[in-house]
Design a protein around this motif. Structure first.
Motif, mmCIF file in Angstrom:
data_model
loop_
_atom_site.group_PDB
_atom_site.id
_atom_site.type_symbol
_atom_site.label_atom_id
_atom_site.label_comp_id
_atom_site.label_asym_id
_atom_site.label_seq_id
_atom_site.Cartn_x
_atom_site.Cartn_y
_atom_site.Cartn_z
ATOM 1 N N LEU A 1 0.826 -1.206 0.000
ATOM 2 C CA LEU A 1 0.000 0.000 0.000
ATOM 3 C C LEU A 1 0.863 1.261 0.000
ATOM 4 O O LEU A 1 0.527 2.252 -0.668
ATOM 5 N N VAL A 2 1.959 1.253 0.738
ATOM 6 C CA VAL A 2 2.876 2.396 0.729
ATOM 7 C C VAL A 2 3.419 2.613 -0.677
ATOM 8 O O VAL A 2 3.456 3.740 -1.188
ATOM 9 N N LYS A 3 3.834 1.517 -1.316
ATOM 10 C CA LYS A 3 4.346 1.617 -2.682
ATOM 11 C C LYS A 3 3.257 2.133 -3.630
ATOM 12 O O LYS A 3 3.521 2.959 -4.516
ATOM 13 N N LEU A 4 2.023 1.659 -3.433
ATOM 14 C CA LEU A 4 0.920 2.061 -4.297
ATOM 15 C C LEU A 4 0.601 3.543 -4.128
ATOM 16 O O LEU A 4 0.365 4.254 -5.115
ATOM 17 N N MET A 5 0.602 4.021 -2.888
ATOM 18 C CA MET A 5 0.270 5.428 -2.647
ATOM 19 C C MET A 5 1.356 6.370 -3.163
ATOM 20 O O MET A 5 1.093 7.546 -3.407
ATOM 21 N N ASN A 6 2.577 5.855 -3.324
ATOM 22 C CA ASN A 6 3.672 6.664 -3.851
ATOM 23 C C ASN A 6 3.858 6.502 -5.355
ATOM 24 O O ASN A 6 4.778 7.081 -5.933
ATOM 25 N N ASN A 7 2.983 5.720 -5.975
ATOM 26 C CA ASN A 7 3.065 5.482 -7.411
ATOM 27 C C ASN A 7 2.424 6.661 -8.151
ATOM 28 O O ASN A 7 1.233 6.930 -7.999
ATOM 29 N N ALA A 8 3.209 7.347 -8.970
ATOM 30 C CA ALA A 8 2.696 8.516 -9.680
ATOM 31 C C ALA A 8 1.598 8.160 -10.671
ATOM 32 O O ALA A 8 0.793 9.020 -11.043
ATOM 33 N N ASP A 9 1.534 6.907 -11.113
ATOM 34 C CA ASP A 9 0.508 6.483 -12.064
ATOM 35 C C ASP A 9 -0.822 6.177 -11.394
ATOM 36 O O ASP A 9 -1.823 5.949 -12.076
ATOM 37 N N ASN A 10 -0.841 6.148 -10.084
ATOM 38 C CA ASN A 10 -2.066 5.871 -9.343
ATOM 39 C C ASN A 10 -2.849 7.162 -9.159
ATOM 40 O O ASN A 10 -2.489 8.010 -8.335
ATOM 41 N N THR A 11 -3.912 7.346 -9.912
ATOM 42 C CA THR A 11 -4.699 8.582 -9.853
ATOM 43 C C THR A 11 -5.521 8.693 -8.577
ATOM 44 O O THR A 11 -6.097 9.751 -8.311
ATOM 45 N N ALA A 12 -5.589 7.628 -7.806
ATOM 46 C CA ALA A 12 -6.379 7.640 -6.577
ATOM 47 C C ALA A 12 -5.504 7.664 -5.332
ATOM 48 O O ALA A 12 -5.985 7.373 -4.231
ATOM 49 N N SER A 13 -4.225 7.999 -5.472
ATOM 50 C CA SER A 13 -3.327 7.954 -4.318
ATOM 51 C C SER A 13 -3.763 8.922 -3.221
ATOM 52 O O SER A 13 -3.711 8.595 -2.031
ATOM 53 N N ASP A 14 -4.209 10.126 -3.608
ATOM 54 C CA ASP A 14 -4.656 11.096 -2.592
ATOM 55 C C ASP A 14 -5.877 10.585 -1.846
ATOM 56 O O ASP A 14 -6.021 10.818 -0.636
ATOM 57 N N TYR A 15 -6.769 9.910 -2.568
ATOM 58 C CA TYR A 15 -7.961 9.371 -1.905
ATOM 59 C C TYR A 15 -7.566 8.316 -0.878
ATOM 60 O O TYR A 15 -8.088 8.295 0.249
ATOM 61 N N LEU A 16 -6.656 7.421 -1.249
ATOM 62 C CA LEU A 16 -6.219 6.391 -0.318
ATOM 63 C C LEU A 16 -5.588 7.018 0.922
ATOM 64 O O LEU A 16 -5.883 6.614 2.058
ATOM 65 N N LYS A 17 -4.740 8.020 0.728
ATOM 66 C CA LYS A 17 -4.050 8.645 1.854
ATOM 67 C C LYS A 17 -5.023 9.330 2.806
ATOM 68 O O LYS A 17 -4.784 9.370 4.013
ATOM 69 N N SER A 18 -6.111 9.871 2.268
ATOM 70 C CA SER A 18 -7.066 10.596 3.108
ATOM 71 C C SER A 18 -8.139 9.700 3.713
ATOM 72 O O SER A 18 -8.980 10.184 4.478
#
Length: 330
Positions: free
Chosen positions: A195-212
């Motif tokens: 999940l840490v790797k996924l949230m830091n993936n620039a191609d993941n357009t939903a990273s901000d949603y996951l973090k919040s």
């Protein structure tokens, strides 16, 4: 909505790391989720589902000489529902509604409708006729449809088909909470690392949603695909009695149209970018975590989808099309 009246979701063991899903074993046995195991399905059609829609549209236009025109509209929209009708579901019609646990609990399933969009701009123009020629264009800009992080796996017992396996909202685990637990299993630690790797993936357009939303169940349809722009153009040529005097009121209209004109000019332009499959699998349930069971904890072992949140072109709308036609009027 269509409901299986003998469906009784399991409620014997609370999955400790999550807020709502409950499980006895995995895969879930049919006998554990039905009030009458001797029956297959008893479907009832009721009117319990709801739809809420608010919208406003502003329109304007100008009429030009020789039947030319320019018009434009801007729409602000918000559509919500608590169930999306589907014809062929094992337990209920709640296949595409992204449930938390019981598909019949409509109050917790309210969210953006699958067809919701927030803003839409349309500009249309048609030139006056000039020596038999007319030129037209249409621009449409529309915000993307919503989607939800989901779990692959029937973790609530509402069915067993592939479609049903994609309708459970995912719990967004907090890596910090997992890593702070001295009893975290290897499966939990792997989920935290992925999940840490996924949230830091620039191609993941939903990273901000996951973090919040760490430590929460994903909300239904709160993430939206990107805004999409599309331009169509057309040109027509009319052969009438101005060219051939003896044809009377008859006329022949030749027309050429290009849909998604930007993609014709540049293969990388005009693409409608979406997450694949309508929703995105964040987690895949692999079964109960055997190491947690030895500790007396009943939780699932999950696998994180490394391509979660990545956009792909919508093949139905992202490629230009050319259409030629002729119309004879008499």
């Amino acid at each position: 909505m269509k409901e299986d009246v003998v469906f009784a979701p399991v409620d014997k063991v609370q999955v400790a790391a999550e807020t709502n899903p409950k499980v006895v074993t995995y895969p879930i046995n049919y006998a554990d989720v039905t009030a009458h195991p001797e029956l297959s399905r008893v479907l009832a059609l009721n009117g319990d589902a709801h739809l809420w829609q608010k919208g406003v549209t502003f329109e304007g236009g100008v009429v030009l000489p020789n039947n030319g025109l320019i018009s434009a509209s801007f729409t602000i929209n918000n559509s919500e529902d608590d169930n999306s009708y589907n014809c062929c579901i094992a337990r209920t019609t709640y296949s595409s509604g992204n449930i938390a646990d019981d598909p019949r609990a409509l109050d917790v399933n309210r969210g953006g409708a699958n067809t919701d969009f927030r803003n839409k701009i349309v500009v249309y123009g048609l030139s006056p006729q000039w020596h038999g020629f007319r030129f037209g264009f249409k621009y449409v800009g529309i915000s993307g449809n919503p989607w939800t992080p989901v779990v692959f796996g029937d973790i609530t017992g509402d069915g067993s088909s592939l479609t049903i396996n994609n309708n459970k909202r995912a719990f967004i685990f907090d890596p910090a909470t997992i890593n702070a637990n001295p009893n975290a299993t290897i499966y939990e630690k792997q989920v935290a690392a992925d999940l840490v790797k996924l949230m830091n993936n620039a191609d993941n357009t939903a990273s901000d949603y996951l973090k919040s939303h760490l430590g929460q169940m994903a909300k239904r349809n709160e993430i939206y695909n990107p805004f999409w722009h599309n331009v169509d153009i057309s040109v027509s040529y009319t052969i009438d009695n101005r060219i051939f005097k003896n044809i009377g009121k008859n006329r022949l209209v030749l027309q050429a149209q290009v849909f998604n004109f930007a993609n014709l000019l540049d293969k990388n332009a005009g693409k409608q970018m979406v997450v694949s499959s309508g929703n995105q699998q964040l987690l895949k349930a692999m079964g109960l975590d055997p190491f947690a069971l030895k500790q007396g904890r009943t939780i699932y072992a999950y696998q994180v989808n490394p391509t979660f949140g990545q956009l792909v072109p919508n093949n139905a709308t992202s490629t230009y099309q050319v259409q030629l036609g002729a119309r004879y009027e008499f």
